[in-house]
Write an enzyme that holds these catalytic residues in place. Sequence first.
Site, PDB file in Angstrom:
ATOM      1  N   CYS A 252       0.768  -1.236  -0.108  1.00 35.60           N
ATOM      2  CA  CYS A 252      -0.251   0.019  -0.015  1.00 35.60           C
ATOM      3  C   CYS A 252       0.780   1.234  -0.112  1.00 35.60           C
ATOM      4  O   CYS A 252       1.542   1.719   1.050  1.00 35.60           O
ATOM      5  CB  CYS A 252      -1.067   0.046   1.149  1.00 35.60           C
ATOM      6  SG  CYS A 252      -1.952   1.288   1.332  1.00 35.60           S
ATOM      7  N   CYS A 255      -0.169   3.996   2.413  1.00 33.10           N
ATOM      8  CA  CYS A 255      -0.171   3.933   3.590  1.00 33.10           C
ATOM      9  C   CYS A 255       1.433   4.162   3.990  1.00 33.10           C
ATOM     10  O   CYS A 255       1.560   4.677   4.979  1.00 33.10           O
ATOM     11  CB  CYS A 255      -0.540   2.423   4.026  1.00 33.10           C
ATOM     12  SG  CYS A 255      -2.262   1.920   2.931  1.00 33.10           S
ATOM     13  N   ASP A 256       2.231   3.674   3.192  1.00 29.76           N
ATOM     14  CA  ASP A 256       3.379   3.575   3.616  1.00 29.76           C
ATOM     15  C   ASP A 256       4.480   4.332   3.008  1.00 29.76           C
ATOM     16  O   ASP A 256       5.863   4.471   3.170  1.00 29.76           O
ATOM     17  CB  ASP A 256       4.188   1.898   3.681  1.00 29.76           C
ATOM     18  CG  ASP A 256       3.301   1.261   4.610  1.00 29.76           C
ATOM     19  OD1 ASP A 256       2.964   1.652   5.715  1.00 29.76           O
ATOM     20  OD2 ASP A 256       3.077   0.120   4.233  1.00 29.76           O
TER      21      ASP A 256
HETATM   22  C1  FAD Z   1      -0.232  -3.298   4.189  1.00 31.94           C
HETATM   23  C2  FAD Z   1      -1.426  -2.451   4.278  1.00 31.94           C
HETATM   24  C3  FAD Z   1      -1.363  -1.375   4.728  1.00 31.94           C
HETATM   25  C4  FAD Z   1      -2.320  -0.472   4.795  1.00 31.94           C
HETATM   26  N1  FAD Z   1      -2.280   0.677   5.361  1.00 31.94           N
HETATM   27  C5  FAD Z   1      -3.282   1.587   5.506  1.00 31.94           C
HETATM   28  C6  FAD Z   1      -3.184   2.993   5.870  1.00 31.94           C
HETATM   29  O1  FAD Z   1      -2.289   3.342   6.585  1.00 31.94           O
HETATM   30  N2  FAD Z   1      -4.421   3.775   5.830  1.00 31.94           N
HETATM   31  C7  FAD Z   1      -5.501   3.410   5.378  1.00 31.94           C
HETATM   32  O2  FAD Z   1      -6.410   4.131   5.186  1.00 31.94           O
HETATM   33  N3  FAD Z   1      -5.396   1.964   4.568  1.00 31.94           N
HETATM   34  C8  FAD Z   1      -4.627   1.373   4.711  1.00 31.94           C
HETATM   35  N4  FAD Z   1      -4.757   0.121   3.963  1.00 31.94           N
HETATM   36  C9  FAD Z   1      -5.921  -0.204   3.383  1.00 31.94           C
HETATM   37  C10 FAD Z   1      -6.897  -0.698   4.513  1.00 31.94           C
HETATM   38  O3  FAD Z   1      -6.213  -1.431   5.628  1.00 31.94           O
HETATM   39  C11 FAD Z   1      -8.194  -1.284   4.085  1.00 31.94           C
HETATM   40  O4  FAD Z   1      -8.758  -0.485   3.060  1.00 31.94           O
HETATM   41  C12 FAD Z   1      -8.993  -1.788   5.251  1.00 31.94           C
HETATM   42  O5  FAD Z   1      -8.699  -2.526   6.120  1.00 31.94           O
HETATM   43  C13 FAD Z   1     -10.410  -2.347   4.501  1.00 31.94           C
HETATM   44  O6  FAD Z   1     -11.156  -3.076   5.424  1.00 31.94           O
HETATM   45  P1  FAD Z   1     -12.301  -4.170   5.427  1.00 31.94           P
HETATM   46  O7  FAD Z   1     -12.758  -4.401   6.754  1.00 31.94           O
HETATM   47  O8  FAD Z   1     -12.806  -3.753   4.216  1.00 31.94           O
HETATM   48  O9  FAD Z   1     -11.292  -5.512   4.920  1.00 31.94           O
HETATM   49  P2  FAD Z   1     -10.041  -5.998   6.030  1.00 31.94           P
HETATM   50  O10 FAD Z   1      -9.520  -5.108   6.701  1.00 31.94           O
HETATM   51  O11 FAD Z   1      -9.409  -6.650   4.812  1.00 31.94           O
HETATM   52  O12 FAD Z   1     -10.703  -7.120   6.765  1.00 31.94           O
HETATM   53  C14 FAD Z   1     -11.536  -8.219   6.250  1.00 31.94           C
HETATM   54  C15 FAD Z   1     -11.592  -9.192   7.399  1.00 31.94           C
HETATM   55  O13 FAD Z   1     -12.177 -10.343   6.955  1.00 31.94           O
HETATM   56  C16 FAD Z   1     -11.769 -11.642   7.395  1.00 31.94           C
HETATM   57  N5  FAD Z   1     -12.120 -12.804   6.413  1.00 31.94           N
HETATM   58  C17 FAD Z   1     -11.431 -13.102   5.218  1.00 31.94           C
HETATM   59  N6  FAD Z   1     -12.323 -13.847   4.557  1.00 31.94           N
HETATM   60  C18 FAD Z   1     -13.283 -14.373   5.428  1.00 31.94           C
HETATM   61  C19 FAD Z   1     -14.124 -15.208   5.343  1.00 31.94           C
HETATM   62  N7  FAD Z   1     -14.411 -16.101   4.550  1.00 31.94           N
HETATM   63  N8  FAD Z   1     -15.205 -15.353   6.466  1.00 31.94           N
HETATM   64  C20 FAD Z   1     -15.056 -14.582   7.734  1.00 31.94           C
HETATM   65  N9  FAD Z   1     -14.190 -13.601   7.654  1.00 31.94           N
HETATM   66  C21 FAD Z   1     -13.190 -13.291   6.524  1.00 31.94           C
HETATM   67  C22 FAD Z   1      -9.947 -11.401   7.330  1.00 31.94           C
HETATM   68  O14 FAD Z   1      -9.535 -12.304   8.324  1.00 31.94           O
HETATM   69  C23 FAD Z   1     -10.349  -9.681   8.048  1.00 31.94           C
HETATM   70  O15 FAD Z   1     -10.185  -9.769   9.424  1.00 31.94           O
HETATM   71  C24 FAD Z   1      -3.677  -0.820   3.926  1.00 31.94           C
HETATM   72  C25 FAD Z   1      -3.555  -1.770   3.333  1.00 31.94           C
HETATM   73  C26 FAD Z   1      -2.471  -2.973   3.509  1.00 31.94           C
HETATM   74  C27 FAD Z   1      -2.808  -4.184   2.775  1.00 31.94           C
END
Ligand code: FAD
Length: 422
Positions: A252, A255-256
């Site tokens: 990302c 983010c970084d």
């Molecule tokens: C390395 C990295 C750094 C980042 N840094 C930033 C930042 O600094 N600032 C920022 O705004 N955004 C950042 N992002 C982006 C941000 O993290 C995401 O946009 C955000 O976390 C999305 O949230 P979400 O709830 O949609 O999904 P996620 O955070 O991906 O959470 C999804 C959850 O679903 C669970 N899951 C997966 N499959 C299943 C299933 N079949 N059944 C049940 N549970 C399941 C997973 O275990 C996880 O806990 C970063 C992303 C990455 C990869």
Amino acid sequence: MQEINSTDFEQEVLQSDKVILDFYSTECPPCEALASKFEDLSNLYGKDIKFLKIFRQKNRDLAEKLAVKSSPTLLFFKNGREVADRLTGGIKRSDIIRNLDSMLPEEKVAQIKSKIRPSVSEYDVIILGAGPGGLTAGLYLCQAKVNTVLIDISLPGGHVSTTHEVSNYPGFIEPQAGYMLSHNMSEQTKLCGTVYKVAVDITRVDLDKKEVVIDEYETVRAKKIVIATGTTPNLTGAPGEKELKGKGISYCATCDGKYMDGKDVVVIGGGNSAVEESEYLTRFANKLTIVHQFDKLTANKQAQDKVFNNPKISLLFDTEPRTFIKEGEKIVAEIENLKTNIRQKLTCDGVFIFIGMKPNIDLFRDKLELDKWGYIKTDEDMRTSISGVFAVGDVISKKYRQITTAVADGTIAAMAIAKELD
Ligand SMILES: Cc1cc2nc3c(=O)[nH]c(=O)nc-3n(C[C@H](O)[C@H](O)[C@H](O)COP(=O)(O)OP(=O)(O)OC[C@H]3O[C@@H](n4cnc5c(N)ncnc54)[C@H](O)[C@@H]3O)c2cc1C
């Protein structure tokens, strides 16, 4: 199930036939997530295997002697000798069962399995995925007094919990450690009263019936489902990549990138994300090398032009990464030219990998309307193509994937659901 202290270890563990020992701590979310599974399994296996718990903070000497470094840690003993793999972190029921079964004869295992009674529980809403999107939906639903269960295959937090620092989430003057931000989000939702079923195996999801089966035997039913399962970045698969994720290897740039001020960066990939993110990274980086497996970039022409005209960027075509190693503060990426097979080492301050993300939809891929990249299509209230099924966060079809956008989606879905249930 019995609680012991280090003075009991010799008699209760080393002089016993078969033992499972749980080193737990207080104020430890993964320990809380384990507690009900441990108790449930002790009711099933307790006649054949002794279930013991030991408070790690009070028994530090023994923990150190046994090289137990995190809580919870499960150790398995047979006739005084440690057997099976140690389990730690977000421990799944299926992993404990695998270890317990390995300590017993087959007939005994079959006898125990025959005692398992399937259970059914009912809620208003099931949220699949406890990242920022799911946690926020859980918080809003809970505050609206909607009976909600959050189910996750891992511990709560999603990508944020493994992000080094988050500096673009509003409300904090200083950058926040990702694990603290996700911990606070999770505690807020849990303290409100949302039920958590985390570090579970999802056996089956039926979106039409609004039914999720976890750990094979537990059926959870609801009136609505929110899919918040996020995405998984595609990995290069090169040795060292998994170990250095969040410690020099990032997926990302938003983010970084800001931590790369004046630094040397390597980008893996050559599609639109890789090229656009490279251009963005040169706001900070001093020098950036794009490593791409094909002989030309696959990004659109406009993006390519920007890269070719940027003096900070150099390109290596027909090249793939082979290993990533940490040397002090630096990352060494060993790369190989696919035409000549000549390898070389690139020393840099950070590696960014942009070879695509995939939405986590394997369990319901065939059921929902998806966009051409496989992300779930929703309307402005986060409704999917299936009635009563909503989707939020990174797993949906949209342009920008950030914590704030996931949180916003979770809010919208929860408010729409609360209104519908009224
Ligand atoms: C390395 C990295 C750094 C980042 N840094 C930033 C930042 O600094 N600032 C920022 O705004 N955004 C950042 N992002 C982006 C941000 O993290 C995401 O946009 C955000 O976390 C999305 O949230 P979400 O709830 O949609 O999904 P996620 O955070 O991906 O959470 C999804 C959850 O679903 C669970 N899951 C997966 N499959 C299943 C299933 N079949 N059944 C049940 N549970 C399941 C997973 O275990 C996880 O806990 C970063 C992303 C990455 C990869």
